[in-house]
Design a protein around this motif. Structure first.
Motif, PDB file in Angstrom:
ATOM      1  N   VAL A  61     -13.235  -3.432  -4.838  1.00  0.00           N
ATOM      2  CA  VAL A  61     -13.256  -3.893  -3.442  1.00  0.00           C
ATOM      3  C   VAL A  61     -13.783  -2.793  -2.536  1.00  0.00           C
ATOM      4  N   VAL A  62     -13.290  -1.582  -2.725  1.00  0.00           N
ATOM      5  CA  VAL A  62     -13.674  -0.452  -1.883  1.00  0.00           C
ATOM      6  C   VAL A  62     -15.165  -0.144  -2.042  1.00  0.00           C
ATOM      7  N   TYR A  67       0.812  -1.217   0.000  1.00  0.00           N
ATOM      8  CA  TYR A  67       0.000   0.000   0.000  1.00  0.00           C
ATOM      9  C   TYR A  67       0.850   1.273   0.000  1.00  0.00           C
ATOM     10  N   ASP A  82      -6.784  -1.408  -9.041  1.00  0.00           N
ATOM     11  CA  ASP A  82      -6.788  -2.733  -8.423  1.00  0.00           C
ATOM     12  C   ASP A  82      -7.716  -2.818  -7.212  1.00  0.00           C
ATOM     13  N   TYR A  83      -8.131  -1.672  -6.667  1.00  0.00           N
ATOM     14  CA  TYR A  83      -8.873  -1.679  -5.403  1.00  0.00           C
ATOM     15  C   TYR A  83     -10.261  -1.043  -5.466  1.00  0.00           C
TER      16      TYR A  83
END
Length: 178
Positions: free
Chosen positions: A168-169, A155, A164-165
């Motif tokens: 998910v977030v 991170y 990439d996130y």
């Protein structure tokens, strides 16, 4: 030089007073953290023979509340030794004096660094692993160190890739407004 783990183990018991409580009448977590830091210092200093400082604390989960009037016992033991650092394992338990009921309140791992008289890092004695539990605790400390290295680099702001996130977030209680 190597020392037995038992030679530096420390435990303290303290009565929880109203002055230690928070607004909900339970013992304030900050008070418990302060006691944990003190006993980690005592254990690490006893093992190393030097003044020690707290380098990091690995996760503190408050499992059960502590009530005013209960006895709180903190136990500390060196689980791992490096060249100048030690991992001190801590366990916090409370006991209701009237009923005798005991509760596990939290466990944590404090990384402590030994300092010489000039404030430089000082070499610490190793520990003698003489039980299956002591080998397990030492190995677990090595694994936590490796996990920490991967977690911090993953991170790092220069390496973080938002694409990439995002998916998910978005699955959490958040609104993204970039």
């Amino acid at each position: 030089m190597f020392k037995n783990i038992e030679d530096s183990q420390v435990s303290i018991t303290e009565l929880m007073l109203p002055s230690h409580s928070n607004f909900s009448g339970k013992i304030h977590g900050g008070h418990i953290l302060n006691l944990m830091d003190q006993i980690a210092f005592a254990c690490a200093s006893k093992h190393s023979g030097h003044y020690c400082v707290t380098a990091s604390v690995n996760r503190v989960d408050f499992l059960n509340p502590i009530e005013v009037g209960e006895l709180v016992t903190l136990k500390a033991s060196v689980n791992y030794t490096g060249n100048t650092s030690m991992v001190v394992g801590l366990r916090v338990e409370s006991e209701n004096i009237q009923s005798g009921e005991k509760k596990h309140c939290n466990s944590s791992y404090f990384t402590m660094v030994a300092k010489d008289a000039n404030g430089n890092n000082a070499k610490v004695p190793g520990i003698i692993l003489n039980t299956v539990d002591s080998v397990r605790r030492f190995a677990r400390s090595i694994a936590r160190q490796e996990q920490s290295k991967h977690r911090t680099s993953k991170y790092n702001s220069s390496q973080f890739k938002i694409a990439d996130y995002l998916d998910v977030v978005k699955q959490h209680n958040v609104m993204i407004d970039l």
